[in-house]
Motif scaffolding. Structure first.
Motif, PDB file in Angstrom:
ATOM      1  N   LEU A  34     -41.763 -26.651  34.923  1.00 38.19           N
ATOM      2  CA  LEU A  34     -43.175 -26.522  34.538  1.00 38.19           C
ATOM      3  C   LEU A  34     -43.637 -25.075  34.646  1.00 38.19           C
ATOM      4  CD1 LEU A  34     -45.842 -27.860  33.739  1.00 38.19           C
ATOM      5  CD2 LEU A  34     -46.282 -28.254  36.176  1.00 38.19           C
ATOM      6  N   ALA A  35     -43.283 -24.415  35.742  1.00 44.91           N
ATOM      7  CA  ALA A  35     -43.680 -23.019  35.923  1.00 44.91           C
ATOM      8  C   ALA A  35     -43.054 -22.126  34.864  1.00 44.91           C
ATOM      9  CB  ALA A  35     -43.290 -22.544  37.318  1.00 44.91           C
ATOM     10  N   ALA A  36     -41.807 -22.390  34.526  1.00 45.82           N
ATOM     11  CA  ALA A  36     -41.150 -21.592  33.496  1.00 45.82           C
ATOM     12  C   ALA A  36     -41.826 -21.767  32.149  1.00 45.82           C
ATOM     13  CB  ALA A  36     -39.672 -21.986  33.410  1.00 45.82           C
ATOM     14  N   GLY A  37     -42.190 -22.992  31.804  1.00 46.93           N
ATOM     15  CA  GLY A  37     -42.878 -23.217  30.537  1.00 46.93           C
ATOM     16  C   GLY A  37     -44.213 -22.509  30.468  1.00 46.93           C
ATOM     17  N   VAL A  38     -44.982 -22.593  31.542  1.00 42.79           N
ATOM     18  CA  VAL A  38     -46.287 -21.919  31.565  1.00 42.79           C
ATOM     19  C   VAL A  38     -46.110 -20.403  31.493  1.00 42.79           C
ATOM     20  CG1 VAL A  38     -48.338 -21.488  32.971  1.00 42.79           C
ATOM     21  CG2 VAL A  38     -47.410 -23.797  32.813  1.00 42.79           C
ATOM     22  N   ALA A  39     -45.135 -19.868  32.229  1.00 45.57           N
ATOM     23  CA  ALA A  39     -44.908 -18.420  32.227  1.00 45.57           C
ATOM     24  C   ALA A  39     -44.474 -17.936  30.851  1.00 45.57           C
ATOM     25  CB  ALA A  39     -43.861 -18.073  33.275  1.00 45.57           C
ATOM     26  N   LEU A  40     -43.596 -18.675  30.195  1.00 46.49           N
ATOM     27  CA  LEU A  40     -43.146 -18.274  28.858  1.00 46.49           C
ATOM     28  C   LEU A  40     -44.299 -18.320  27.867  1.00 46.49           C
ATOM     29  CD1 LEU A  40     -39.659 -20.046  28.682  1.00 46.49           C
ATOM     30  CD2 LEU A  40     -40.114 -17.582  28.786  1.00 46.49           C
ATOM     31  N   ALA A  41     -45.128 -19.348  27.961  1.00 52.85           N
ATOM     32  CA  ALA A  41     -46.281 -19.446  27.054  1.00 52.85           C
ATOM     33  C   ALA A  41     -47.245 -18.285  27.280  1.00 52.85           C
ATOM     34  CB  ALA A  41     -46.995 -20.783  27.266  1.00 52.85           C
ATOM     35  N   ALA A  42     -47.511 -17.968  28.543  1.00 51.31           N
ATOM     36  CA  ALA A  42     -48.423 -16.861  28.827  1.00 51.31           C
ATOM     37  C   ALA A  42     -47.836 -15.538  28.354  1.00 51.31           C
ATOM     38  CB  ALA A  42     -48.726 -16.810  30.325  1.00 51.31           C
ATOM     39  N   GLY A  43     -46.556 -15.313  28.597  1.00 53.36           N
ATOM     40  CA  GLY A  43     -45.938 -14.070  28.148  1.00 53.36           C
ATOM     41  C   GLY A  43     -45.923 -13.936  26.645  1.00 53.36           C
ATOM     42  N   THR A  44     -45.627 -15.040  25.958  1.00 57.90           N
ATOM     43  CA  THR A  44     -45.632 -15.010  24.494  1.00 57.90           C
ATOM     44  C   THR A  44     -47.020 -14.696  23.971  1.00 57.90           C
ATOM     45  OG1 THR A  44     -43.837 -16.631  24.467  1.00 57.90           O
ATOM     46  CG2 THR A  44     -45.098 -16.339  22.436  1.00 57.90           C
ATOM     47  N   THR A  45     -48.038 -15.342  24.558  1.00 61.01           N
ATOM     48  CA  THR A  45     -49.407 -15.081  24.131  1.00 61.01           C
ATOM     49  C   THR A  45     -49.792 -13.632  24.351  1.00 61.01           C
ATOM     50  OG1 THR A  45     -50.039 -17.361  24.635  1.00 61.01           O
ATOM     51  CG2 THR A  45     -51.811 -15.739  24.506  1.00 61.01           C
ATOM     52  N   ALA A  46     -49.445 -13.085  25.515  1.00 60.43           N
ATOM     53  CA  ALA A  46     -49.777 -11.689  25.794  1.00 60.43           C
ATOM     54  C   ALA A  46     -49.109 -10.754  24.795  1.00 60.43           C
ATOM     55  CB  ALA A  46     -49.353 -11.339  27.219  1.00 60.43           C
ATOM     56  N   THR A  47     -47.859 -11.037  24.458  1.00 64.19           N
ATOM     57  CA  THR A  47     -47.146 -10.194  23.495  1.00 64.19           C
ATOM     58  C   THR A  47     -47.771 -10.276  22.109  1.00 64.19           C
ATOM     59  OG1 THR A  47     -45.096 -10.524  24.738  1.00 64.19           O
ATOM     60  CG2 THR A  47     -44.900  -9.716  22.475  1.00 64.19           C
TER      61      THR A  47
END
Length: 934
Positions: A674-687
């Motif tokens: 769950l944490a990995a999914g949220v982190a990847l989504a946040a990083g993708t959005t920031a990029t």
């Protein structure tokens, strides 16, 4: 002599207080009183008569905010009260105070006087609000320091008055937005007051609420009696010339403009008359002389508010005269309470008897003050009461409304006469009580006599006040002095005189036949009270805050990060909706790919790490990769900052980790996914967001402006540094304050709860555990690198305006030198760490603020001053950068000192060379001590 110099004279007394009290103790009140009196004399020399004097010093020119001062009839009246009554109370305090060095009291009282003087002279809306809030802070501190039971009343007073400050801030914002200026005179003369009823009504309501909180009007009246825990000098000043008078002054300043709204007179007259009745009724119930006088002030202020609401020239004359009369009789009365506390030992009316025999002079003075308060001939209070009745009868509304208002005010006067007569008839007759010698309170008696005799003397010689009060009334009513009547003790037989005689007669009868009045004593008239209402609001707010905070009250960082990170990740859907495509300028190079690979490997290592030290090292790799990337992109200042921060972060994190377990706690696979999914989504959005908003446009207009104008305006070519210390210096100053607060927080946390000893699990014996052998390499480098790094730190500081460097980077370099010296030391107790880190950080703030004050000589706070000496261009921005250096260096030194030193060396930690004993040993010692005692 200018207005600004007079203001600086009064404000300059504040830093002199510690010196004076150290030299002469409580007798410093004579010198401070002389200073206030000198300022009053100088103000009369500057005084405009019937004209106006204005002065201005630029403060924030970009938003048209200046230190504008204005002296007209109204401000002259209030300024003389602030300074004159303040001088008398300073002299009074020399006998009242018991401490040898009452520095805090004198400093706050002098600051109170300076804040009030700034308030009544301010001709700028922002300056007016700042002075308003300064009076709030001063009153709170004066009340709070009165004793162990003063915390609650001080807090309740602060809540009510701060609410009024917020209301005034709303009015300031609305007026500035509507009129386009913060110039008070220009804003009050703007045609929007008469042309926009909604604007006028909104500001009228906000100003009225703000003034009523300070002037203790219903329903905000409770704080005034609640604040009577303050000592007598504070109460006298607060009631006579300071806090409550600030509310009256605000109403009189805005009266001409706000009266265009029909809400203004209705609100002021109705609330004022209701408050006058309630205050008189509550005063009649009190046994405590101080509480009686407090509710008397509430009642008298109600009459003032009501007559200001009438708004005519006669009404403003009545208000101006009653302001003076009230200041004189109320200061005398409250100072008399303090005299009773010192000579008799009580202020309870049930225990005060026989003052006419034991203290005949003091009894005569309180009788004069009470007579003026009751409006008895020939005192100044009699004249002001007659004028109030006349103004109410001449209200511009229907005649019936004027008569109704006058009759209600007459009932209030009846109550005033009743409690004044009860006060005098209670304390004067009877056997003489034991009293301390009068010589111990000589200055107190002199101060009381001065104000009490002035209240009576100005009634007989009222013509002496005509010019002063007429100028104030004319300026408030918008007329000329010629249109304002003169003051006379006797106006002939008239309706106001009949109302006055009726009030006095009814008050005497109510005192003689005391049965109905005595039944009011100690009886609750209403189911609740204002004090309980404010306290309930306070407690309820805290309870709601606790319930709201309970949802996030956890020490786990993941719980706090989950919500913002999840929201950031979900925002990616919105970015996709506005996605403009890949930027055409996006052409990656081989070095970008390489750095990206290293960064990804570092992040993956951090996520997969099971050992804390591994995670720290991998996080450092990520940070260093980003720093190199900044260098590649040409952002050398940012790259240097990132690099140095990473170095110090790793050092400090290692200091923290050595007191923690070496391994992370096991985490469930479900939470990891769950944490990995949220982190990847946040990083993708920031990029994607970065690419969408920065990859499709050239340099912003702000960036182009800085590049184009910075060399000419600042003399510097390092754009990043010029933005920090020239263009956006106020932002940088705010960040320095945050850093200093951070140092205080770390200090408070780690001294209150010293860190545990080093984790024994990390102290296993191995070839690297010997500090002497392990630090040989660093020790050799330390001798060479630390001096060079310190010189480099100084060099980076001096070159920051024209090349990569500056105060922040230089401080980081110096802190790295400090860290190297610490790491190379053979023991934890490195001598370089034993420096006053809080003083260093605080001195940085002082230097930065002092540099900002220099900018006032060139129109604006924090405006850099430039000069050229022997061909070298100099700027005060460099001094500001020194402040940045000291603040940053102090914060990092605090972290290294508190985290890198054994607990025994910290304040609040266990005594040095006395290791912490096991609990069993401690308990054995306790039992042994108990046995010895028994």
């Amino acid at each position: 002599m200018s207005l600004i110099l007079v203001l600086l004279l009064v404000a300059g007394l504040v830093p002199l207080v510690p010196v004076l009290t150290r030299l002469v103790g409580r007798q410093a009140g004579w010198l401070l009183g002389a200073g206030l009196l000198l300022a009053a004399v100088l103000l009369t020399r500057v005084g405009p008569g019937s004209g106006t004097i204005s002065e201005s010093v630029a403060w924030m020119p970009t938003v048209d905010v200046s230190l504008r001062l204005r002296l007209d009839g109204l401000s002259m009246l209030f300024a003389l009260l602030v300074l004159g009554i303040g001088a008398v109370i300073m002299v009074y305090s020399t006998s009242y105070l018991t401490g040898r060095r009452p520095t805090g009291f004198y400093a706050l009282m002098t600051g109170f006087a300076a804040a009030m003087l700034l308030l009544v002279l301010a001709d700028d809306l922002v300056v007016l609000w700042v002075a308003w809030e300064l009076t709030t802070v001063c009153s709170y501190l004066l009340i709070a320091r009165s004793g162990p039971n003063a915390g609650g009343p001080a807090t309740r007073t602060l809540l009510v008055t701060v609410a009024g400050g917020l209301s005034l801030l709303g009015a300031v914002a609305v007026v500035a937005a509507k009129t386009g200026t913060t110039d008070l005179t220009a804003a009050l003369a703007h045609p929007s007051w008469s042309g926009d009823p909604l604007f006028a009504g909104t500001v009228a309501a906000l100003v009225a609420v703000a003034a009523m909180t300070k002037a203790a009007q219903f329903p905000f009246h409770s704080w005034l009696a609640d604040a009577m825990v303050a000592p007598a000098p504070v109460s006298a000043y607060l009631h006579a010339a300071a806090m409550v008078k600030a509310g009256i002054y605000l109403l009189m300043v805005f009266a001409g403009a706000a009266s265009h709204s029909p809400l203004w007179p209705v609100l002021l007259v109705s609330v004022g008359l209701l408050t006058a009745l309630l205050g008189g009724l509550f005063a009649l119930q009190r046994h405590d002389m101080k509480e009686l006088l407090a509710y008397s002030t509430v009642s008298q202020l109600g009459l003032l508010v009501a007559v200001i609401g009438i708004g005519t020239t006669e009404a403003m004359l009545a208000a101006s005269v009653h302001v003076v009369a009230h200041a004189l009789f109320k200061s005398a009365a409250f100072m008399h309470v303090g005299l009773m506390e010192r000579r008799i030992g009580t202020r309870d009316l049930r225990r005060l008897r026989g003052l006419g025999r034991s203290m005949p002079w003091a009894a005569t003075m309180i009788a004069l003050a009470a007579a003026s308060m009751a409006g008895i001939l020939p005192t100044l209070g009699f004249i002001s009461k007659e004028l109030i009745f006349e103004a109410l009868l001449g209200a511009p509304a229907a005649a019936a409304i004027g008569w109704l208002a006058a009759l209600v005010a007459t009932v209030g006067a009846v109550l005033t006469m009743a409690y004044s007569a009860r006060l005098i008839l209670t304390i004067l007759p009877g056997p003489a009580p034991a009293a301390r010698p009068w010589r111990e309170t000589a200055s107190m008696s002199a101060a009381i006599s001065l104000t009490a005799l002035a209240g009576a003397g100005f009634g007989i010689a009222a013509w002496l006040l005509t010019d002063l009060v007429a100028a104030a009334a004319a300026g408030t009513a918008g007329t000329t002095v010629d249109q304002v009547g003169s003051l006379y003790l006797w106006h002939g037989f008239s309706v106001p005189l009949l109302l006055s005689v009726a009030a006095i007669t009814a008050g005497v009868l109510l005192t003689v036949w005391r049965g109905p009045a005595d039944r009011l004593l100690d009886r609750r008239l209403f189911p609740g009270s204002g004090v309980r209402a404010v306290q309930a609001l306070h407690d309820g707010t805290i309870a709601v805050g606790r319930r709201v905070g309970a949802a996030t009250r956890t020490d786990a960082p993941a719980a706090h990060l989950a919500v913002p990170v999840a929201l950031l990740g979900s925002a990616g859907l919105g970015v996709l909706a506005i996605w403009p495509g890949w930027p055409t300028t996006m052409r990656p190079h081989a070095i970008d790919v390489g750095l990206l690979v290293v960064l990804v490997v570092g992040v993956v290592t951090v996520v997969r790490a099971r050992v804390r030290l591994t995670a720290v090292i991998a996080a450092g790799v990520v940070g260093f990769s980003v720093a190199v990337w900044f260098f590649v992109l040409g952002a050398s200042d940012v790259a240097l900052t990132q690099l140095l921060v990473e170095i110090l972060t790793v050092v400090i994190m290692v200091l923290v980790l050595r007191r923690m377990r070496p391994h992370f706690a096991p985490v469930r696979a479900r939470r990891t996914i769950l944490a990995a999914g949220v982190a990847l989504a946040a990083g993708t959005t920031a990029t994607l967001t970065t690419l969408a908003f920065t990859g499709h446009r050239p340099l912003s207009p702000a960036g182009e402006y800085f590049l184009r104008e910075a060399p000419g305006l600042t003399g510097g070519t390092n754009i990043v540094n010029t933005i920090l210390v020239d263009f956006r210096a106020l932002d940088t100053l705010g960040e320095l304050v945050v850093l200093a607060v951070g140092a205080l927080a770390v200090t408070a946390l780690l001294t209150a709860n010293p860190p545990a000893a080093d984790n024994p699990l990390t102290a296993a014996r191995n070839p690297l555990s010997d500090p002497l052998r392990n630090a040989v390499f660093l020790t050799v480098l330390d001798r060479l690198l630390v001096p060079l790094m310190l010189l480099g730190s100084l060099y980076a500081l001096l070159r920051g305006h024209t090349a990569p460097g500056g105060g922040f980077i230089a401080a980081l370099v110096g802190a790295c030198a400090l860290a190297l010296a610490y790491l190379s030391a053979a023991a934890n107790r490195s001598g370089l760490l034993h420096r006053p880190y809080l003083a260093i950080a605080g001195s940085g703030i002082v230097v930065a603020v002092g540099t900002g004050l220099l900018g006032l000589f060139d129109a604006s706070f924090l405006r850099p001053l430039h000069a050229e000496l022997l061909g070298v261009k100099l700027t005060t921005a460099l001094i500001f950068d020194v402040g940045v250096y000291l603040a940053v260096f102090g914060v990092i030194l605090a972290a290294l000192r508190l985290l890198g030193t054994p607990s025994a060396d910290l304040p609040g930690g266990p005594a040095r060379n006395h290791p912490r004993q096991p609990r069993t040993a401690q308990r054995a010692e306790v039992r042994e001590a108990e046995g010895a005692v028994s």
